[in-house]
Motif scaffolding. Structure first.
Motif, PDB file in Angstrom:
ATOM      1  N   ARG A 101       0.806  -1.206   0.000  1.00  0.00           N
ATOM      2  CA  ARG A 101       0.000   0.000   0.000  1.00  0.00           C
ATOM      3  C   ARG A 101       0.846   1.266   0.000  1.00  0.00           C
ATOM      4  O   ARG A 101       0.392   2.319  -0.402  1.00  0.00           O
ATOM      5  N   ASN A 102       2.058   1.114   0.526  1.00  0.00           N
ATOM      6  CA  ASN A 102       2.870   2.287   0.788  1.00  0.00           C
ATOM      7  C   ASN A 102       3.992   2.374  -0.245  1.00  0.00           C
ATOM      8  O   ASN A 102       4.948   1.614  -0.206  1.00  0.00           O
ATOM      9  N   GLU A 103       3.854   3.329  -1.129  1.00  0.00           N
ATOM     10  CA  GLU A 103       4.786   3.446  -2.243  1.00  0.00           C
ATOM     11  C   GLU A 103       6.226   3.658  -1.774  1.00  0.00           C
ATOM     12  O   GLU A 103       7.167   3.091  -2.311  1.00  0.00           O
ATOM     13  N   ARG A 104       6.363   4.482  -0.755  1.00  0.00           N
ATOM     14  CA  ARG A 104       7.686   4.798  -0.254  1.00  0.00           C
ATOM     15  C   ARG A 104       8.369   3.540   0.283  1.00  0.00           C
ATOM     16  O   ARG A 104       9.541   3.266   0.006  1.00  0.00           O
ATOM     17  N   LEU A 105       7.593   2.786   1.025  1.00  0.00           N
ATOM     18  CA  LEU A 105       8.114   1.564   1.604  1.00  0.00           C
ATOM     19  C   LEU A 105       8.463   0.568   0.506  1.00  0.00           C
ATOM     20  O   LEU A 105       9.510  -0.089   0.541  1.00  0.00           O
ATOM     21  N   ARG A 106       7.588   0.501  -0.465  1.00  0.00           N
ATOM     22  CA  ARG A 106       7.801  -0.416  -1.582  1.00  0.00           C
ATOM     23  C   ARG A 106       9.128  -0.097  -2.284  1.00  0.00           C
ATOM     24  O   ARG A 106       9.939  -0.994  -2.549  1.00  0.00           O
ATOM     25  N   ALA A 107       9.346   1.169  -2.540  1.00  0.00           N
ATOM     26  CA  ALA A 107      10.575   1.588  -3.218  1.00  0.00           C
ATOM     27  C   ALA A 107      11.798   1.234  -2.374  1.00  0.00           C
ATOM     28  O   ALA A 107      12.797   0.705  -2.885  1.00  0.00           O
ATOM     29  N   THR A 108      11.719   1.512  -1.090  1.00  0.00           N
ATOM     30  CA  THR A 108      12.835   1.192  -0.203  1.00  0.00           C
ATOM     31  C   THR A 108      13.159  -0.290  -0.245  1.00  0.00           C
ATOM     32  O   THR A 108      14.318  -0.705  -0.376  1.00  0.00           O
ATOM     33  N   MET A 109      12.096  -1.087  -0.134  1.00  0.00           N
ATOM     34  CA  MET A 109      12.292  -2.531  -0.118  1.00  0.00           C
ATOM     35  C   MET A 109      12.820  -3.023  -1.443  1.00  0.00           C
ATOM     36  O   MET A 109      13.706  -3.876  -1.488  1.00  0.00           O
ATOM     37  N   LEU A 110      12.247  -2.506  -2.499  1.00  0.00           N
ATOM     38  CA  LEU A 110      12.678  -2.925  -3.820  1.00  0.00           C
ATOM     39  C   LEU A 110      14.181  -2.716  -3.959  1.00  0.00           C
ATOM     40  O   LEU A 110      14.918  -3.610  -4.394  1.00  0.00           O
ATOM     41  N   GLY A 111      14.626  -1.515  -3.552  1.00  0.00           N
ATOM     42  CA  GLY A 111      16.056  -1.227  -3.618  1.00  0.00           C
ATOM     43  C   GLY A 111      16.858  -2.209  -2.786  1.00  0.00           C
ATOM     44  O   GLY A 111      17.861  -2.767  -3.236  1.00  0.00           O
ATOM     45  N   PHE A 112      16.373  -2.463  -1.586  1.00  0.00           N
ATOM     46  CA  PHE A 112      17.112  -3.352  -0.704  1.00  0.00           C
ATOM     47  C   PHE A 112      17.221  -4.764  -1.264  1.00  0.00           C
ATOM     48  O   PHE A 112      18.312  -5.335  -1.368  1.00  0.00           O
ATOM     49  N   TYR A 113      16.070  -5.322  -1.624  1.00  0.00           N
ATOM     50  CA  TYR A 113      16.092  -6.707  -2.077  1.00  0.00           C
ATOM     51  C   TYR A 113      16.803  -6.863  -3.418  1.00  0.00           C
ATOM     52  O   TYR A 113      17.479  -7.864  -3.656  1.00  0.00           O
ATOM     53  N   ALA A 114      16.654  -5.870  -4.274  1.00  0.00           N
ATOM     54  CA  ALA A 114      17.358  -5.937  -5.560  1.00  0.00           C
ATOM     55  C   ALA A 114      18.865  -5.934  -5.311  1.00  0.00           C
ATOM     56  O   ALA A 114      19.616  -6.728  -5.901  1.00  0.00           O
ATOM     57  N   GLY A 115      19.288  -5.051  -4.404  1.00  0.00           N
ATOM     58  CA  GLY A 115      20.716  -4.986  -4.081  1.00  0.00           C
ATOM     59  C   GLY A 115      21.204  -6.284  -3.472  1.00  0.00           C
ATOM     60  O   GLY A 115      22.272  -6.807  -3.830  1.00  0.00           O
ATOM     61  N   PHE A 116      20.411  -6.810  -2.579  1.00  0.00           N
ATOM     62  CA  PHE A 116      20.790  -8.054  -1.912  1.00  0.00           C
ATOM     63  C   PHE A 116      20.881  -9.196  -2.918  1.00  0.00           C
ATOM     64  O   PHE A 116      21.836  -9.981  -2.917  1.00  0.00           O
ATOM     65  N   ARG A 117      19.915  -9.256  -3.817  1.00  0.00           N
ATOM     66  CA  ARG A 117      19.912 -10.322  -4.816  1.00  0.00           C
ATOM     67  C   ARG A 117      21.110 -10.192  -5.755  1.00  0.00           C
ATOM     68  O   ARG A 117      21.679 -11.187  -6.213  1.00  0.00           O
ATOM     69  N   SER A 118      21.482  -8.952  -6.001  1.00  0.00           N
ATOM     70  CA  SER A 118      22.643  -8.719  -6.851  1.00  0.00           C
ATOM     71  C   SER A 118      23.907  -9.241  -6.163  1.00  0.00           C
ATOM     72  O   SER A 118      24.795  -9.826  -6.813  1.00  0.00           O
ATOM     73  N   GLN A 119      23.976  -9.087  -4.866  1.00  0.00           N
ATOM     74  CA  GLN A 119      25.125  -9.640  -4.132  1.00  0.00           C
ATOM     75  C   GLN A 119      25.134 -11.161  -4.210  1.00  0.00           C
ATOM     76  O   GLN A 119      26.182 -11.788  -4.301  1.00  0.00           O
ATOM     77  N   LEU A 120      23.918 -11.730  -4.155  1.00  0.00           N
ATOM     78  CA  LEU A 120      23.824 -13.186  -4.253  1.00  0.00           C
ATOM     79  C   LEU A 120      24.276 -13.660  -5.639  1.00  0.00           C
ATOM     80  O   LEU A 120      24.913 -14.705  -5.774  1.00  0.00           O
ATOM     81  N   ALA A 121      23.937 -12.873  -6.655  1.00  0.00           N
ATOM     82  CA  ALA A 121      24.374 -13.230  -8.017  1.00  0.00           C
ATOM     83  C   ALA A 121      25.903 -13.188  -8.096  1.00  0.00           C
ATOM     84  O   ALA A 121      26.531 -14.047  -8.729  1.00  0.00           O
ATOM     85  N   ASP A 122      26.493 -12.191  -7.437  1.00  0.00           N
ATOM     86  CA  ASP A 122      27.957 -12.106  -7.390  1.00  0.00           C
ATOM     87  C   ASP A 122      28.533 -13.359  -6.737  1.00  0.00           C
ATOM     88  O   ASP A 122      29.509 -13.934  -7.226  1.00  0.00           O
ATOM     89  N   ALA A 123      27.899 -13.746  -5.665  1.00  0.00           N
ATOM     90  CA  ALA A 123      28.367 -14.953  -4.973  1.00  0.00           C
ATOM     91  C   ALA A 123      28.307 -16.139  -5.929  1.00  0.00           C
ATOM     92  O   ALA A 123      29.233 -16.971  -5.994  1.00  0.00           O
ATOM     93  N   CYS A 124      27.230 -16.197  -6.676  1.00  0.00           N
ATOM     94  CA  CYS A 124      27.048 -17.294  -7.624  1.00  0.00           C
ATOM     95  C   CYS A 124      28.189 -17.312  -8.648  1.00  0.00           C
ATOM     96  O   CYS A 124      28.724 -18.379  -8.987  1.00  0.00           O
ATOM     97  N   ARG A 125      28.537 -16.144  -9.108  1.00  0.00           N
ATOM     98  CA  ARG A 125      29.638 -16.066 -10.077  1.00  0.00           C
ATOM     99  C   ARG A 125      30.932 -16.582  -9.441  1.00  0.00           C
ATOM    100  O   ARG A 125      31.712 -17.278 -10.074  1.00  0.00           O
ATOM    101  N   ALA A 126      31.118 -16.239  -8.194  1.00  0.00           N
ATOM    102  CA  ALA A 126      32.312 -16.723  -7.502  1.00  0.00           C
ATOM    103  C   ALA A 126      32.293 -18.246  -7.374  1.00  0.00           C
ATOM    104  O   ALA A 126      33.317 -18.908  -7.541  1.00  0.00           O
TER     105      ALA A 126
END
Lengths: 206, 206, 206, 206
Positions: free
Chosen positions: B121-146
């Motif tokens: 419901r909360n756009e601001r929260l959604r954006a914050t979370m999106l950024g967080f989880y996207a960043g976190f998933r990107s780190q996981l992808a890096d780990a995968c490459r390693a």
DNA sequence: GATGAATGAGTCTTCATTCAT
DNA sequence: AATGAATGAAGACTCATTCAT
């Protein structure tokens, strides 16, 4: 004797539940007012309260109904013979959830998140969910046993643990789809399998 | 010039945020009243509103802070050299989340569910979370490459897909732990790996 | 022509009135809902509304009926020949009220208090009560005249004033019994007489 | 430390209570809505609810306060030395009640009837009233003992019984005045005494 | 800067009454 | 005539937010 037929009664309940479901999804559980639901249902306050004695009842009913919907959706997949292999079943389940969510105004995934959140505070809801997910996970464990029997996964695999992992993947897919919105069933299923191949015992895989 | 030092300001903010966090967890986001937080913080209404102009700000701040907490918790695991192999990393991450949740009155998992729900419901929260989880998933992808580089998973594995599966497993662990409460980090990690070994391309595993 | 006989009509009315009376007593006039009465009467909403067009009508009817009941109870005492002497009559009246109240579920005293309260707001009820109590007091004044004629009280006594005192004693007995619950007819009657003997100017009155 | 002085706080309470009192009298306890009181008090809903957490509290407070008012009114009469003789005391008490009721918008008698009615359903109110009337009747019994000592009523008179009769006369005066509206303190007191002189066995009592 | 009393729009729910069947 | 489902206007109470002191 009832003045209104059972069929009509059920139809009314459905009508209200549909309205509630739509509102809950659009506004969230708490931000939805009874008046929103009343207006959306096209009935009067009194009529809605005749079928659902409180807002909480409506919430529980909406979540419970959606849980039943999921069950109806997934049971065919879990019971089909021959059983799909792991990756395919995982993909089929998440795809079914995704497809169901695509229907206008009825996003199963969003309601799932709302329900989980509410279950933290609502004992009745928590119990309902616990029963549902435990049952579902038990079905997944059964599937795992079938895979072992079919030689699809190692004989040493623990069905309960595999079921937990599968359920985590499915629930995590739902969250990820609802929050990030960029996941598709096939890629998660593929990723899960590739991850697993890592098991040292499975090596060498080259 | 400020009558109150920056340090004191920060301390006050922390104090309020802690109170909010505790209340949110115990009562849920919407059932928590500003007065609950005001009382729990030991400050006055005016004081709380000086630091957080609205309840929504407080919610966003509480969730954002908890997200930062998670990051602080997981970064060491993701950045350590040599990187843990897949199953171990998955287990380490979920274990860290679980351990953090065990602190009295601070259940990260519960707040996560509340946050996801609110983000609908909360756009601001959604954006914050999106950024967080996207960043976190990107780190996981890096780990995968390693891992690929280290020969721990197949060269053909798609890092983005494995990252999605890993994130799903982590998020699903959180949901499952919050709702069913009978999952432990090790068993989910083991189950995930056993599941994956099924990949026909990985055979023979017998 | 009526499909339903007059006898049956009267019986239905009685049935509803009994239900109302019981509910009113147990719950109070306002806390009793029409549904309470409908359920207690064993009839349908439509049926109850056919006999009593509104809740107010039901209240007025219930109170009026109870007033008639009191009249039926007290008339024999007031009309008997020879008339009881003052103290005995007062005791007989309050005892009759008390006895009537003892019937299960039918406490005349409680309903009296409810009725008085309601009469403050309800013009119709007020008029009904005014008529009843005025008539009753007039009968008491007649009794007083008989006592004077019989030499039982001073020739100088004003029948209207004695009647007011008697009515006050009776009504006050009802209140006291309902609120304090520790009064019995005989002791109030004795107390009243002992009080009166005090007047120095009245002695000797013959 | 309170931002508002105790005096101001008490004043606000008084303000709300006065509004409630006026409304209750005019409309009855249940027909009065919180909004009536809120508007009459000139404050906001929130302010009223800060001082009285529920409508029931307001009712109990209004009745309790009126009871205190009566006590303040009657204590001087009961404690004065020398004590008035029976008829005079009865007259003085009812006259005081009557006089107090004459103040615009503040009819003690009407509120008394409303309170008695409510006490049937409200345990808190019932207890408060029971205490009040029991205490008051005990004071009347003390008066009776003083009269016996002064030779104003027969030595054989039972103080408790006389007190019950006196209380009945007072309460009955209130009811009669509220419903019939044509009673005055003097006539009831005179009537009571004339009635009592009737007891044949009491003469001569010295 | 700080306080906490006050605000008032908004919530859930009830219940006397009606009317289609 | 009877039924009971439906109506919808109120009612009690809450709570995020403001602002006088």
């Amino acid at each position: 004797m009832p003045k209104i037929s059972d069929a009509r009664r059920a139809e009314r309940r459905e009508q209200i539940l549909n309205a509630a479901w739509t509102c809950f999804q659009r506004e969230g559980l708490h931000a939805t007012t009874m008046d929103d639901i009343i207006v959306a249902s096209g009935l009067s306050a009194g009529a809605v309260y005749r079928y659902f004695p409180s807002k909480e009842d409506l919430i529980v009913a909406a979540v419970t109904t959606s849980l039943s919907g999921i069950r109806a959706l997934l049971d065919p997949l879990l019971l089909q013979d021959p059983l799909l292999p792991p990756q395919r079943l995982l993909e089929a389940i998440t795809a079914a959830i995704d497809r169901f969510s695509a229907r206008d105004g009825f996003d199963l995934k969003r309601l799932a998140l709302l329900g989980w959140s509410e279950a933290q505070r609502n004992e009745r809801l928590r119990a309902t969910m616990l029963g549902f997910y435990a049952g579902f996970r038990s079905q997944l464990a059964d599937a795992c046993r079938a895979w072992i029997a079919a030689g699809m996964i190692p004989r040493a695999a623990a069905p309960e643990e595999v079921a937990k992992a599968l359920l985590a993947l499915i629930l995590g897919f739902v969250v990820q789809a609802a929050i990030l919105g960029d996941v598709d069933p096939a890629s998660v299923a593929r990723g899960a399998v590739q991850l697993g191949v890592a098991d040292p015992g499975a090596l060498p895989y080259r």
